[in-house]
Design a protein around this motif. Structure first.
Motif, PDB file in Angstrom:
ATOM      1  N   ARG A   1       0.896  -1.401   0.085  1.00 42.50           N
ATOM      2  CA  ARG A   1       0.151  -0.074   0.009  1.00 42.50           C
ATOM      3  C   ARG A   1       0.899   1.314   0.156  1.00 42.50           C
ATOM      4  NH1 ARG A   1      -3.132   0.763   5.226  1.00 42.50           N
ATOM      5  NH2 ARG A   1      -0.732   1.562   5.764  1.00 42.50           N
ATOM      6  N   ASP A   2       2.006   1.012   0.851  1.00 43.10           N
ATOM      7  CA  ASP A   2       2.969   2.467   0.784  1.00 43.10           C
ATOM      8  C   ASP A   2       3.758   2.452  -0.607  1.00 43.10           C
ATOM      9  OD1 ASP A   2       2.038   2.768   3.546  1.00 43.10           O
ATOM     10  OD2 ASP A   2       3.729   1.800   4.424  1.00 43.10           O
TER      11      ASP A   2
ATOM     12  N   ARG B   1       1.279   4.297  -2.682  1.00 37.95           N
ATOM     13  CA  ARG B   1       0.827   5.666  -2.369  1.00 37.95           C
ATOM     14  C   ARG B   1       2.146   6.537  -2.839  1.00 37.95           C
ATOM     15  NH1 ARG B   1      -1.886   5.016   3.581  1.00 37.95           N
ATOM     16  NH2 ARG B   1      -3.938   4.794   2.737  1.00 37.95           N
TER      17      ARG B   1
ATOM     18  N   ALA C   1       1.900   7.069  -6.593  1.00 37.66           N
ATOM     19  CA  ALA C   1       0.910   8.074  -6.930  1.00 37.66           C
ATOM     20  C   ALA C   1       1.345   9.365  -6.561  1.00 37.66           C
ATOM     21  CB  ALA C   1      -0.197   7.815  -6.138  1.00 37.66           C
ATOM     22  N   CYS C   2       2.186   9.453  -5.361  1.00 39.91           N
ATOM     23  CA  CYS C   2       2.756  10.856  -5.245  1.00 39.91           C
ATOM     24  C   CYS C   2       3.713  11.111  -6.147  1.00 39.91           C
ATOM     25  CB  CYS C   2       3.437  10.769  -3.962  1.00 39.91           C
ATOM     26  SG  CYS C   2       4.250  12.037  -3.398  1.00 39.91           S
TER      27      CYS C   2
ATOM     28  N   CYS D   1      -0.864  14.703  -1.286  1.00 37.03           N
ATOM     29  CA  CYS D   1       0.068  13.473  -1.269  1.00 37.03           C
ATOM     30  C   CYS D   1      -0.865  12.320  -0.841  1.00 37.03           C
ATOM     31  CB  CYS D   1       1.098  13.598  -0.585  1.00 37.03           C
ATOM     32  SG  CYS D   1       2.034  11.950  -0.423  1.00 37.03           S
ATOM     33  N   PRO D   2      -0.937  11.250  -1.620  1.00 39.34           N
ATOM     34  CA  PRO D   2      -2.032  10.003  -0.904  1.00 39.34           C
ATOM     35  C   PRO D   2      -1.379   9.783   0.474  1.00 39.34           C
ATOM     36  CG  PRO D   2      -1.154   9.558  -3.377  1.00 39.34           C
ATOM     37  CD  PRO D   2      -0.307  10.715  -2.855  1.00 39.34           C
ATOM     38  N   GLY D   3      -0.259   9.744   0.755  1.00 38.84           N
ATOM     39  CA  GLY D   3       0.305   9.438   2.111  1.00 38.84           C
ATOM     40  C   GLY D   3      -0.312  10.592   3.242  1.00 38.84           C
ATOM     41  N   ASP D   4      -0.617  11.623   2.740  1.00 36.83           N
ATOM     42  CA  ASP D   4      -0.946  12.612   3.771  1.00 36.83           C
ATOM     43  C   ASP D   4      -2.349  12.404   4.075  1.00 36.83           C
ATOM     44  OD1 ASP D   4      -1.452  15.073   5.146  1.00 36.83           O
ATOM     45  OD2 ASP D   4      -0.846  16.293   3.617  1.00 36.83           O
ATOM     46  N   GLN D   5      -2.829  11.827   5.241  1.00 42.55           N
ATOM     47  CA  GLN D   5      -4.106  11.555   5.760  1.00 42.55           C
ATOM     48  C   GLN D   5      -4.753  12.973   6.260  1.00 42.55           C
ATOM     49  OE1 GLN D   5      -5.431   8.792   4.847  1.00 42.55           O
ATOM     50  NE2 GLN D   5      -3.351   8.105   4.070  1.00 42.55           N
TER      51      GLN D   5
ATOM     52  N   HIS E   1       7.087  11.598   1.515  1.00 43.34           N
ATOM     53  CA  HIS E   1       8.031  10.552   0.753  1.00 43.34           C
ATOM     54  C   HIS E   1       9.204  10.971   0.467  1.00 43.34           C
ATOM     55  CE1 HIS E   1       3.634   9.460  -0.019  1.00 43.34           C
ATOM     56  NE2 HIS E   1       4.289   8.133   0.191  1.00 43.34           N
TER      57      HIS E   1
ATOM     58  N   PRO F   1       4.152   8.392   7.174  1.00 37.13           N
ATOM     59  CA  PRO F   1       3.478   7.880   6.065  1.00 37.13           C
ATOM     60  C   PRO F   1       2.871   6.659   6.387  1.00 37.13           C
ATOM     61  CG  PRO F   1       5.796   7.531   5.927  1.00 37.13           C
ATOM     62  CD  PRO F   1       5.733   8.511   6.956  1.00 37.13           C
TER      63      PRO F   1
END
Lengths: 194, 346
Positions: free
Chosen positions: B172-173, B176, B179-180, B221-225, B265, B346
């Motif tokens: 998953r990471d 992400r 994608a970033c 960023c997809p990792g930025d929740q 990232h 992340p």
């Protein structure tokens, strides 16, 4: 030639070179054309000269006649334009009344003709001659020459609604002038300079 | 007595006609000059048929009349339909008032079916429907019980080993992170397109190149929740951007200059549009601050890179004031809770 051909057939025949058809056209229309030009020009010799010029133009314009208007309105249109060109080329002022109606009584007097012979009719004809040129030419073509509204519009190159408007204005002006016809309008000088 | 307008018209129509002088007709006949054959061939206009001449004069009236007739037909059709609908509505009301409103089953029945059914048939049909409904209820209850069992299993534990869970997390990471990188690619491309139109000068801020950015989602960023994409550019604020924009009004000819950086990232997007992955995390020494610009300067040859055990030179941290970070959308507004993009998890 047919016994009583339509004017359009006469034009077609004259266009094809038939002098008899041209003669028939002259016989049918020259008196009306002369009457129009006589009233507008105010002089017999000028009217006769203008009639000859108008018919010369009519023969030249024969190939261009497409039948969009009636023959009568087409001929009146050419005659009116001949008169306007004659005015402009000679830098003439608008000729005024010379009491043409006094010199040409109607052949068969009717009640209306008798009325026209009266002072009221004379005042009315004089008032018509005193109208502004656009209204005067419209009255001449529609009432004196007997053209319909559409034919008058075709002859003058304007819309039918404009013809109606001019006639309405002219009748109102004539009515206003005739309210007191006990005091007839002063006689206008036919060669008055502007 | 004052003459009326019809009187005037009558007098004018009866006006005497000036008589032409004698000899004029003969003179005109002598002067007839009809067009020659050449003139006729060159200038003759075909005579329009009478209906065409009539149509030329009256087509506006004819067109208006046709339009009016069409409108009348339309209105008549509408009135007829309205009348039929009103009759249907009144009939339905009458049926409703009489308590004989058609049942749904009857309404859905195909045309031609008899409206007057036998009560026994109705009873049989209702029994069949009841049996079918009971079977459906049983199936539904079975499904619900099975669903409950599955939920219990999920809540008790996924049943996966720690290694499997770690593998899934890593995958998953990675997704992400990829994608970033894709987002940074799009941002770099947008900045370069903007620069092409503005003399090779990069945009002064992110808002300026809103026309070149396809969606505000690429700014997250997809990792930025902790951040959400703005619904549109009118609602855009620094809280809706995960990336740092470090090349405001710079030149896109500086290929090594860092234009965008993901603080999560560690990816950097350079002014030439390329993206270097994980630089901030794995090789922070490649980022050199010089003359107010952050440059990406890897060693020219991999062999020249410092050994893994050697102490890596300390990469100077780009210093940006809070004012500039706010200006370029790198910091949330004071009212929003601080998201701290500099030290993301992340």
């Amino acid at each position: 030639m047919l016994m009583d051909p339509q004017p359009e057939q006469l034009v077609l025949a004259a266009r094809a070179g038939d002098r008899a058809a041209a003669g028939e056209l002259i016989s049918r229309y020259y008196a009306r054309i002369y009457a129009l030009l006589r009233r507008l020009a105010g002089d017999d010799s000028d009217a006769a000269d203008l009639t000859q010029r108008a018919f010369a133009r009519i023969w030249q314009a024969l190939p261009a006649f497409a039948g969009r208007a009636t023959v009568a309105s087409w001929m009146h249109s050419i005659a009116y334009r001949t008169y306007v060109d004659w005015l402009r080329s000679n830098h003439r002022a608008e000729p005024r009344s010379d009491e043409w109606w006094e010199a040409c009584p109607a052949p068969d007097p009717s009640p209306a003709d008798r009325a026209a012979a009266s002072d009221l009719a004379a005042t009315l004809f004089r008032a018509v001659d005193a109208l502004e040129p656009a209204a005067r030419s419209t009255v001449h073509l529609h009432y004196y020459q007997g053209l319909s509204l559409e034919e008058t519009a075709d002859a003058l190159g304007i819309a039918v609604s404009t013809v109606k408007y001019r006639l309405r204005q002219a009748l109102e002006a004539l009515g206003a002038r005739l309210r007191d016809h006990q005091h007839p309008l002063p006689r206008l000088n036919p060669q008055r300079q502007p | 007595m004052k003459p009326t307008e019809p009187d005037l018209e009558q007098i004018l129509r009866r006006a005497p006609q000036p008589r032409p002088p004698t000899g004029l007709e003969e003179k005109l006949l002598r002067q007839v000059e009809l067009p020659t054959c050449a003139q006729r061939a060159a200038e003759t206009v075909p005579l329009l048929p009478p209906w065409r001449a009539w149509l030329n004069s009256w087509w506006p009236v004819v067109a208006t009349a046709c339009l009016a007739a069409a409108c009348l037909v339309l209105v008549a059709v509408q009135q007829t339909e309205l009348r039929e609908l009103r009759a249907a509505v009144s009939a339905a009301r009458a049926r409703q008032a009489a308590g004989t409103a058609p049942r749904a089953a009857e309404v859905q029945a195909p045309a031609g079916a008899s409206t007057a059914r036998d009560p026994r048939e109705d009873l049989e049909r209702l029994r069949t429907v009841a049996k079918r409904a009971a079977a459906d209820v049983r199936d539904l209850e079975a499904l619900e019980s099975e669903n409950a069992k599955l939920r219990e299993r999920v809540s008790a534990g996924p049943g996966l080993t720690a290694a499997e869970v770690q593998t899934m997390t890593d995958a998953r990471d990675r997704a992400r992170a990829i994608a970033c990188i894709n987002n940074l690619k799009q941002l770099g491309l947008a900045a370069r397109i903007w620069a092409v139109d503005h003399g090779d000068v990069l945009p002064p801020n992110l808002i300026s190149m809103s026309n070149e950015i396809s969606s505000t989602k690429v700014l997250i960023c997809p990792g930025d929740q902790g951040r959400q994409a703005a619904t549109d550019w009118a609602a855009f604020s620094p809280a809706n951007c995960s990336y740092e924009y470090l090349a405001a009004s710079g030149s896109d000819t500086e290929a090594a200059r860092v234009a965008f950086r993901c603080p999560i990232h560690g990816h950097v997007g350079l002014c030439d549009g390329s993206v270097q992955g994980y630089v901030g995390q794995r090789h922070p020494e490649y980022l050199v601050s010089r003359g107010g610009a952050l440059l990406f300067e890897p060693p020219p040859n991999p062999s020249q890179a410092p050994p893994p055990g050697a102490a890596a030179p300390v990469a100077p941290t780009p210093t940006m004031s809070a004012e500039i970070m706010r200006r370029y959308g790198l910091q949330p507004p004071a009212s929003a809770p601080a998201q701290a993009p500099a030290n993301p998890q992340p």
